[in-house]
Design a protein around this motif. Structure first.
Motif, PDB file in Angstrom:
ATOM      1  N   HIS A  86     -37.483 -12.242 -22.083  1.00  0.00           N
ATOM      2  CA  HIS A  86     -36.772 -12.241 -20.961  1.00  0.00           C
ATOM      3  C   HIS A  86     -37.064 -10.930 -20.048  1.00  0.00           C
ATOM      4  CE1 HIS A  86     -33.380 -12.279 -18.083  1.00  0.00           C
ATOM      5  NE2 HIS A  86     -33.295 -13.805 -18.274  1.00  0.00           N
ATOM      6  N   GLU A  87     -37.159 -11.193 -18.774  1.00  0.00           N
ATOM      7  CA  GLU A  87     -37.483  -9.894 -17.741  1.00  0.00           C
ATOM      8  C   GLU A  87     -36.285  -8.808 -17.990  1.00  0.00           C
ATOM      9  OE1 GLU A  87     -36.081 -11.379 -13.576  1.00  0.00           O
ATOM     10  OE2 GLU A  87     -37.896 -12.389 -14.445  1.00  0.00           O
ATOM     11  N   ASP A  88     -35.133  -9.143 -18.213  1.00  0.00           N
ATOM     12  CA  ASP A  88     -34.036  -8.140 -18.086  1.00  0.00           C
ATOM     13  C   ASP A  88     -33.539  -7.855 -19.662  1.00  0.00           C
ATOM     14  OD1 ASP A  88     -33.705  -8.462 -15.526  1.00  0.00           O
ATOM     15  OD2 ASP A  88     -32.210  -9.907 -15.509  1.00  0.00           O
ATOM     16  N   TYR A  89     -34.379  -8.004 -20.491  1.00  0.00           N
ATOM     17  CA  TYR A  89     -34.122  -7.787 -22.184  1.00  0.00           C
ATOM     18  C   TYR A  89     -33.677  -6.254 -22.093  1.00  0.00           C
ATOM     19  CZ  TYR A  89     -34.230  -7.270 -27.120  1.00  0.00           C
ATOM     20  OH  TYR A  89     -34.089  -6.734 -28.494  1.00  0.00           O
ATOM     21  N   LEU A  90     -34.924  -5.361 -21.883  1.00  0.00           N
ATOM     22  CA  LEU A  90     -34.718  -3.917 -22.131  1.00  0.00           C
ATOM     23  C   LEU A  90     -33.703  -3.298 -21.229  1.00  0.00           C
ATOM     24  CD1 LEU A  90     -38.802  -2.987 -22.176  1.00  0.00           C
ATOM     25  CD2 LEU A  90     -37.040  -3.221 -24.082  1.00  0.00           C
ATOM     26  N   GLN A  91     -33.437  -3.854 -20.289  1.00  0.00           N
ATOM     27  CA  GLN A  91     -32.456  -3.381 -19.184  1.00  0.00           C
ATOM     28  C   GLN A  91     -30.989  -3.388 -19.935  1.00  0.00           C
ATOM     29  OE1 GLN A  91     -33.282  -5.081 -15.534  1.00  0.00           O
ATOM     30  NE2 GLN A  91     -34.350  -3.139 -14.693  1.00  0.00           N
ATOM     31  N   THR A  92     -31.153  -4.545 -20.430  1.00  0.00           N
ATOM     32  CA  THR A  92     -29.655  -4.959 -21.239  1.00  0.00           C
ATOM     33  C   THR A  92     -29.440  -4.422 -22.185  1.00  0.00           C
ATOM     34  OG1 THR A  92     -30.012  -7.334 -20.074  1.00  0.00           O
ATOM     35  CG2 THR A  92     -28.658  -7.267 -21.940  1.00  0.00           C
ATOM     36  N   VAL A  93     -30.470  -4.258 -23.315  1.00  0.00           N
ATOM     37  CA  VAL A  93     -30.169  -3.516 -24.544  1.00  0.00           C
ATOM     38  C   VAL A  93     -30.223  -1.946 -23.949  1.00  0.00           C
ATOM     39  CG1 VAL A  93     -31.744  -2.632 -26.400  1.00  0.00           C
ATOM     40  CG2 VAL A  93     -31.966  -4.909 -25.880  1.00  0.00           C
ATOM     41  N   GLU A  94     -30.843  -1.483 -23.241  1.00  0.00           N
ATOM     42  CA  GLU A  94     -30.394  -0.029 -22.722  1.00  0.00           C
ATOM     43  C   GLU A  94     -29.024   0.063 -22.330  1.00  0.00           C
ATOM     44  OE1 GLU A  94     -31.841   2.805 -19.151  1.00  0.00           O
ATOM     45  OE2 GLU A  94     -33.479   2.165 -20.697  1.00  0.00           O
ATOM     46  N   LYS A  95     -28.555  -0.938 -21.647  1.00  0.00           N
ATOM     47  CA  LYS A  95     -27.174  -0.738 -21.058  1.00  0.00           C
ATOM     48  C   LYS A  95     -26.080  -1.078 -22.054  1.00  0.00           C
ATOM     49  CE  LYS A  95     -23.949  -3.718 -18.560  1.00  0.00           C
ATOM     50  NZ  LYS A  95     -23.671  -5.043 -17.881  1.00  0.00           N
ATOM     51  N   GLY A  96     -26.350  -1.730 -23.201  1.00  0.00           N
ATOM     52  CA  GLY A  96     -25.492  -1.794 -24.182  1.00  0.00           C
ATOM     53  C   GLY A  96     -25.717  -0.701 -25.265  1.00  0.00           C
ATOM     54  N   TRP A  97     -26.760   0.056 -25.410  1.00  0.00           N
ATOM     55  CA  TRP A  97     -27.109   0.969 -26.254  1.00  0.00           C
ATOM     56  C   TRP A  97     -26.492   2.325 -26.039  1.00  0.00           C
ATOM     57  CZ3 TRP A  97     -28.869   0.274 -31.131  1.00  0.00           C
ATOM     58  CH2 TRP A  97     -29.215   1.589 -31.763  1.00  0.00           C
ATOM     59  N   LEU A  98     -26.360   2.526 -24.383  1.00  0.00           N
ATOM     60  CA  LEU A  98     -25.989   3.641 -23.893  1.00  0.00           C
ATOM     61  C   LEU A  98     -24.572   3.627 -23.702  1.00  0.00           C
ATOM     62  CD1 LEU A  98     -28.723   4.542 -21.361  1.00  0.00           C
ATOM     63  CD2 LEU A  98     -28.488   5.467 -23.873  1.00  0.00           C
ATOM     64  N   GLN A  99     -23.907   2.465 -23.909  1.00  0.00           N
ATOM     65  CA  GLN A  99     -22.290   2.453 -23.720  1.00  0.00           C
ATOM     66  C   GLN A  99     -21.467   2.664 -25.014  1.00  0.00           C
ATOM     67  OE1 GLN A  99     -21.648  -1.322 -22.314  1.00  0.00           O
ATOM     68  NE2 GLN A  99     -21.992  -0.881 -20.012  1.00  0.00           N
ATOM     69  N   CYS A 100     -21.904   4.060 -25.785  1.00  0.00           N
ATOM     70  CA  CYS A 100     -21.170   4.384 -26.790  1.00  0.00           C
ATOM     71  C   CYS A 100     -20.424   5.346 -26.638  1.00  0.00           C
ATOM     72  CB  CYS A 100     -22.231   4.498 -28.056  1.00  0.00           C
ATOM     73  SG  CYS A 100     -21.679   4.631 -29.472  1.00  0.00           S
ATOM     74  N   ASN A 101     -19.060   5.458 -26.822  1.00  0.00           N
ATOM     75  CA  ASN A 101     -18.207   6.610 -26.720  1.00  0.00           C
ATOM     76  C   ASN A 101     -17.775   7.254 -28.138  1.00  0.00           C
ATOM     77  OD1 ASN A 101     -16.622   4.627 -28.064  1.00  0.00           O
ATOM     78  ND2 ASN A 101     -15.109   4.345 -26.604  1.00  0.00           N
ATOM     79  N   VAL A 102     -18.728   7.126 -29.181  1.00  0.00           N
ATOM     80  CA  VAL A 102     -18.393   8.122 -30.259  1.00  0.00           C
ATOM     81  C   VAL A 102     -19.475   9.168 -30.431  1.00  0.00           C
ATOM     82  CG1 VAL A 102     -16.999   6.330 -31.405  1.00  0.00           C
ATOM     83  CG2 VAL A 102     -19.433   6.355 -31.818  1.00  0.00           C
ATOM     84  N   LEU A 103     -20.258   9.354 -29.244  1.00  0.00           N
ATOM     85  CA  LEU A 103     -21.393  10.320 -29.389  1.00  0.00           C
ATOM     86  C   LEU A 103     -21.195  11.648 -30.042  1.00  0.00           C
ATOM     87  CD1 LEU A 103     -23.213   9.384 -25.903  1.00  0.00           C
ATOM     88  CD2 LEU A 103     -23.797   8.626 -28.158  1.00  0.00           C
ATOM     89  N   ARG A 116     -23.112   1.533 -31.180  1.00  0.00           N
ATOM     90  CA  ARG A 116     -24.635   1.002 -30.365  1.00  0.00           C
ATOM     91  C   ARG A 116     -24.810  -0.510 -30.678  1.00  0.00           C
ATOM     92  NH1 ARG A 116     -26.937   5.336 -27.568  1.00  0.00           N
ATOM     93  NH2 ARG A 116     -26.483   7.398 -28.597  1.00  0.00           N
ATOM     94  N   LEU A 117     -24.778  -0.750 -31.962  1.00  0.00           N
ATOM     95  CA  LEU A 117     -25.120  -2.154 -32.277  1.00  0.00           C
ATOM     96  C   LEU A 117     -24.132  -3.103 -31.780  1.00  0.00           C
ATOM     97  CD1 LEU A 117     -26.655  -1.658 -36.065  1.00  0.00           C
ATOM     98  CD2 LEU A 117     -27.950  -2.086 -33.828  1.00  0.00           C
ATOM     99  N   GLU A 118     -23.106  -2.858 -32.020  1.00  0.00           N
ATOM    100  CA  GLU A 118     -21.752  -3.777 -31.528  1.00  0.00           C
ATOM    101  C   GLU A 118     -21.859  -3.795 -29.741  1.00  0.00           C
ATOM    102  OE1 GLU A 118     -18.107  -1.952 -32.957  1.00  0.00           O
ATOM    103  OE2 GLU A 118     -18.451  -2.945 -35.095  1.00  0.00           O
ATOM    104  N   ASN A 119     -22.251  -2.648 -29.156  1.00  0.00           N
ATOM    105  CA  ASN A 119     -22.401  -2.778 -27.635  1.00  0.00           C
ATOM    106  C   ASN A 119     -23.677  -3.739 -27.420  1.00  0.00           C
ATOM    107  OD1 ASN A 119     -20.005  -1.324 -27.032  1.00  0.00           O
ATOM    108  ND2 ASN A 119     -21.224   0.618 -27.062  1.00  0.00           N
ATOM    109  N   TYR A 120     -24.455  -3.520 -28.065  1.00  0.00           N
ATOM    110  CA  TYR A 120     -25.698  -4.363 -28.162  1.00  0.00           C
ATOM    111  C   TYR A 120     -25.561  -5.885 -28.089  1.00  0.00           C
ATOM    112  CZ  TYR A 120     -30.572  -5.978 -29.681  1.00  0.00           C
ATOM    113  OH  TYR A 120     -31.574  -6.740 -29.872  1.00  0.00           O
ATOM    114  N   LYS A 121     -24.715  -6.081 -29.176  1.00  0.00           N
ATOM    115  CA  LYS A 121     -24.251  -7.605 -29.597  1.00  0.00           C
ATOM    116  C   LYS A 121     -23.499  -7.904 -28.458  1.00  0.00           C
ATOM    117  CE  LYS A 121     -21.508  -9.943 -32.588  1.00  0.00           C
ATOM    118  NZ  LYS A 121     -20.514  -9.770 -33.834  1.00  0.00           N
ATOM    119  N   ARG A 122     -22.635  -7.254 -27.806  1.00  0.00           N
ATOM    120  CA  ARG A 122     -21.845  -7.780 -26.994  1.00  0.00           C
ATOM    121  C   ARG A 122     -22.629  -7.914 -25.736  1.00  0.00           C
ATOM    122  NH1 ARG A 122     -19.897  -5.103 -22.656  1.00  0.00           N
ATOM    123  NH2 ARG A 122     -20.255  -2.929 -23.991  1.00  0.00           N
TER     124      ARG A 122
END
Length: 149
Positions: A111-128, A139-145
């Motif tokens: 899918h053309e938006d796959y990498l952007q979607t994964v990056e969005k989920g991967w970077l939305q982690c508040n336990v850095l 990160r994996l839970e956000n990716y899944k969501r």
């Protein structure tokens, strides 16, 4: 026993005793309750061709019981220190719903938006900056969501 199918092994089924038991259940208007797990409830603890298993332990109830406890289920619990299984009756048995596991579909990778979607989920982690395992789980839970949206 109420059936010849409740016996495995060399020991012959006593048809007369079986029919007497069936008759008693019928005369008392008793029904065999549904059960789960092991089919046989007794074992003679022998090996080889002398090994015998039978379903001789039962939980029964009348029609009123069955109507009142429609979800009742008998569990044949593995024996401890005995040759008989323990019968545990759960009158309000409910099948546990297991959470479906998340699986990434190969078609998503194209899918053309796959990498952007994964990056969005991967970077939305508040336990850095915390525990690395906790961060990975986040990160994996956000990716899944985000992939599920």
């Amino acid at each position: 026993m109420v059936s010849v199918y409740e016996n495995v092994g060399k020991r012959p089924v006593d048809i007369r005793r079986m029919m007497n038991f069936q008759s008693m259940l019928s005369n008392c208007a008793l029904l065999d309750l549904n059960y789960a797990s092991a089919h046989y409830t007794w074992c003679n603890q022998r090996l080889g061709e002398d090994h015998v298993k039978e379903r001789i332990d039962k939980a029964v109830g009348n029609v009123e019981f069955r109507e009142a406890f429609q979800l009742a289920l008998v569990m044949h619990v593995e024996p401890v220190g005995s040759d008989h299984h323990i019968l545990a009756v759960d009158c309000e048995f409910k099948h546990a719903r297991t959470q479906r596991s998340f699986k990434v579909e190969a078609v998503w990778l194209e899918h053309e938006d796959y990498l952007q979607t994964v990056e969005k989920g991967w970077l939305q982690c508040n336990v850095l900056g915390r525990d690395k395992v906790e961060e990975l789980v986040c990160r994996l839970e956000n990716y899944k969501r985000v992939l599920s949206e």
